[in-house]
Design a protein around this motif. Structure first.
Motif, PDB file in Angstrom:
ATOM      1  N   LEU A 277       0.834  -1.206   0.000  1.00 19.09           N
ATOM      2  CA  LEU A 277       0.000   0.000   0.000  1.00 19.09           C
ATOM      3  C   LEU A 277       0.869   1.256   0.000  1.00 19.09           C
ATOM      4  O   LEU A 277       0.662   2.169  -0.806  1.00 19.09           O
ATOM      5  CB  LEU A 277      -0.929   0.018   1.222  1.00 19.09           C
ATOM      6  N   LEU A 278       1.854   1.275   0.904  1.00 22.61           N
ATOM      7  CA  LEU A 278       2.661   2.493   1.054  1.00 22.61           C
ATOM      8  C   LEU A 278       3.544   2.721  -0.176  1.00 22.61           C
ATOM      9  O   LEU A 278       3.776   3.855  -0.580  1.00 22.61           O
ATOM     10  CB  LEU A 278       3.499   2.413   2.334  1.00 22.61           C
ATOM     11  N   ARG A 279       4.013   1.634  -0.791  1.00 20.60           N
ATOM     12  CA  ARG A 279       4.815   1.743  -2.005  1.00 20.60           C
ATOM     13  C   ARG A 279       3.990   2.414  -3.113  1.00 20.60           C
ATOM     14  O   ARG A 279       4.466   3.263  -3.855  1.00 20.60           O
ATOM     15  CB  ARG A 279       5.251   0.340  -2.435  1.00 20.60           C
ATOM     16  N   MET A 280       2.724   2.009  -3.195  1.00 10.23           N
ATOM     17  CA  MET A 280       1.859   2.564  -4.243  1.00 10.23           C
ATOM     18  C   MET A 280       1.401   3.978  -3.899  1.00 10.23           C
ATOM     19  O   MET A 280       1.178   4.803  -4.775  1.00 10.23           O
ATOM     20  CB  MET A 280       0.639   1.654  -4.451  1.00 10.23           C
ATOM     21  N   ASP A 286       8.871   9.563   1.880  1.00  6.80           N
ATOM     22  CA  ASP A 286       7.657  10.101   2.511  1.00  6.80           C
ATOM     23  C   ASP A 286       7.573   9.598   3.961  1.00  6.80           C
ATOM     24  O   ASP A 286       7.864   8.428   4.222  1.00  6.80           O
ATOM     25  CB  ASP A 286       6.439   9.611   1.704  1.00  6.80           C
ATOM     26  N   PRO A 287       7.208  10.483   4.908  1.00  7.52           N
ATOM     27  CA  PRO A 287       7.149  10.030   6.317  1.00  7.52           C
ATOM     28  C   PRO A 287       6.212   8.843   6.555  1.00  7.52           C
ATOM     29  O   PRO A 287       6.427   8.088   7.511  1.00  7.52           O
ATOM     30  CB  PRO A 287       6.658  11.275   7.072  1.00  7.52           C
ATOM     31  N   VAL A 288       5.208   8.629   5.735  1.00  3.52           N
ATOM     32  CA  VAL A 288       4.323   7.477   5.983  1.00  3.52           C
ATOM     33  C   VAL A 288       5.075   6.159   5.792  1.00  3.52           C
ATOM     34  O   VAL A 288       4.605   5.103   6.212  1.00  3.52           O
ATOM     35  CB  VAL A 288       3.047   7.452   5.093  1.00  3.52           C
ATOM     36  N   SER A 292      10.134   4.311  11.931  1.00  6.32           N
ATOM     37  CA  SER A 292      10.366   4.772  13.301  1.00  6.32           C
ATOM     38  C   SER A 292       9.187   5.611  13.814  1.00  6.32           C
ATOM     39  O   SER A 292       9.092   5.898  14.999  1.00  6.32           O
ATOM     40  CB  SER A 292      11.666   5.575  13.380  1.00  6.32           C
ATOM     41  N   LEU A 293       8.278   5.980  12.898  1.00  9.25           N
ATOM     42  CA  LEU A 293       7.072   6.697  13.340  1.00  9.25           C
ATOM     43  C   LEU A 293       5.997   5.699  13.728  1.00  9.25           C
ATOM     44  O   LEU A 293       5.905   4.620  13.139  1.00  9.25           O
ATOM     45  CB  LEU A 293       6.538   7.594  12.209  1.00  9.25           C
ATOM     46  N   ASP A 294       5.176   6.078  14.694  1.00 12.77           N
ATOM     47  CA  ASP A 294       4.122   5.175  15.157  1.00 12.77           C
ATOM     48  C   ASP A 294       3.182   4.820  14.002  1.00 12.77           C
ATOM     49  O   ASP A 294       2.752   5.679  13.231  1.00 12.77           O
ATOM     50  CB  ASP A 294       3.324   5.831  16.283  1.00 12.77           C
ATOM     51  N   MET A 301      -2.228   9.582   8.656  1.00 14.34           N
ATOM     52  CA  MET A 301      -1.791  10.470   7.572  1.00 14.34           C
ATOM     53  C   MET A 301      -2.331   9.971   6.228  1.00 14.34           C
ATOM     54  O   MET A 301      -2.792  10.758   5.394  1.00 14.34           O
ATOM     55  CB  MET A 301      -0.255  10.527   7.526  1.00 14.34           C
ATOM     56  N   VAL A 302      -2.284   8.658   6.011  1.00 14.14           N
ATOM     57  CA  VAL A 302      -2.810   8.097   4.759  1.00 14.14           C
ATOM     58  C   VAL A 302      -4.313   8.382   4.659  1.00 14.14           C
ATOM     59  O   VAL A 302      -4.820   8.819   3.615  1.00 14.14           O
ATOM     60  CB  VAL A 302      -2.548   6.571   4.687  1.00 14.14           C
TER      61      VAL A 302
END
Ligand code: ZN
Length: 407
Positions: A277-280, A286-288, A292-294, A301-302
């Motif tokens: 999902l995040l790759r697409m 991108d921070p998403v 290391s982010l929760d 954010m998404v």
């Protein structure tokens, strides 16, 4: 004999709900005097308590109901996942009394360092139990892995990069080291510890306390970095010959596609896992996509971008939803569940995934109306809750593990 009768009465009150001693006697086949004595002992152990007066029952005079208590005991569930470790403590009624999650880039750390972090979290949970005068009765580790439960070994966790890790022994050893806190608890080395696959435990959690609890035929699907599943058939978890069933993330749905954490290409997980999902949806910096982010913050954010109509995010969610429906249609055709529960990030972004998924399901499932798709209300805590619930089973098997209270 008395121990197994105590267990019988306690389990009956938990599963069937508050009821009078007379009714318990009829329903369990024990005689009335025996039930009264057993209930007194369970009250002394803090496992049941006097409830409201029961009227209009089919059995005998109105009687004082007996209901589940168990506020004084805790089952601990600890989940290790790619981006976090989390611990939860439930009392006997499955009410959370402690919950804590730590963002952790587990892939970047050796297993020993991860077990150190888990130990720290477990000690926090144990200390909290101690402060609340809760007796911990067991701890279950939930891991996205093939697990050899009898030996407490993580055989293979592709997304954690773990092979043959002695997780239970590693945790037991660390907890038995002298350290601060936990004065009143039984020695930590005596705490029963077990390990199981995270999706299996999440399915058990859904079955015990989810929005469709008690559904005998239930398939649970979770989307995180990995994609896991747990299948309940006739109210029993399907484990398979080696206990490795439910590895649905590795169904080869796109042969020749992206490389999977398991070393193969085109597994379902490479189409619908969080990384897909995040790759697409976002560029690499991108921070998403920053582990290391929760995780829940990144998912928020998404969701926010989707709410604002950002085209790349919406396209990614639609593609993942369709691919989710494709794989789910196989599971629904094979297992004919009454309910399909979507957990993990599938639940957080369900508002965007559900429509394309359901369209695909309806097109491909032979009897689509027999199965309802619901979003998990347990979110990312399902596996840890399932683990805590399983740890509490020890008390349901042997109520004498909980000492008689002297007040
Ligand atoms: Zn794979």
């Amino acid at each position: 004999m008395r121990r197994s009768n105590l267990a019988l009465v306690l389990r009956h009150v938990r599963d069937a709900g508050p009821r009078s001693r007379a009714r318990i006697a009829v329903e369990t086949g024990l005689n009335r005097g025996t039930v009264s004595s057993l209930v007194s002992e369970l009250i002394d152990r803090g496992l049941v308590r006097e409830g409201p007066v029961e009227r209009g029952g089919s059995v005998g005079r109105p009687g004082q109901a007996v209901e589940l208590d168990g506020r004084n005991i805790g089952g601990i569930g600890v989940e290790i996942n790619v981006d976090y470790v989390t611990a939860i403590v439930l009392d006997l009624a499955n009410t959370p009394v402690f919950e804590h999650r730590v963002a952790l880039d587990v892939q970047a750390l050796p297993p020993d360092a991860v077990l150190d972090a888990v130990t720290e979290l477990a000690i926090k949970a144990l200390s909290d139990c101690d402060e609340r005068q809760i007796t911990p009765v067991g701890l279950t580790l939930a891991i996205p892995a093939l697990v050899e439960r009898a030996d407490g070994v993580v055989a293979f966790a592709p997304n954690l990069h773990w092979t043959q890790v002695e997780a239970v022994e590693g945790l037991r050893h660390r907890l038995s080291r002298p350290g601060p806190g936990v004065w009143g608890s039984p020695p930590r080395r005596q705490l029963p510890i077990q390990v199981d696959n995270d999706a299996n435990l999440a399915a058990l959690g859904e079955f015990a306390m989810g929005s469709r609890a008690g559904t005998q035929h239930l398939v649970y699907l979770t989307g995180e970095t990995g994609v896991g599943g747990g299948v309940m058939v006739d109210g029993q978890l399907l484990r398979g010959a080696e206990g490795f069933s439910g590895e649905i993330g590795h169904m080869p749905l796109n042969p020749g596609g992206h490389l999977c954490g398991c070393g193969r290409r085109g597994c379902w997980e490479t189409m619908v896992g969080l990384a897909a999902l995040l790759r697409m949806a976002a560029a690499e910096d991108d921070p998403v996509r920053d582990p290391s982010l929760d995780l829940e913050r990144r998912l928020a954010m998404v969701r926010d971008r989707a709410d604002r109509g950002e085209p790349r995010t919406l396209d990614a969610l639609k593609l993942v939803g369709e691919a989710l429906g494709l794989g789910a249609s196989i599971l629904v055709n094979v297992f004919n569940p009454r309910v399909l529960v979507l957990g993990g990030y599938f639940a957080s972004l369900g508002g965007y995934l559900l429509d394309p998924m359901l369209a695909e399901l309806h097109a491909r499932v032979i009897a689509p109306d027999a199965c309802q798709v619901v979003l998990s209300t347990l979110g990312f805590t399902a596996a840890a809750r399932g683990g805590a619930h399983v740890a509490l089973e020890a008390v349901l098997d042997d109520p004498t593990l909980v000492p008689i209270r002297h007040t």
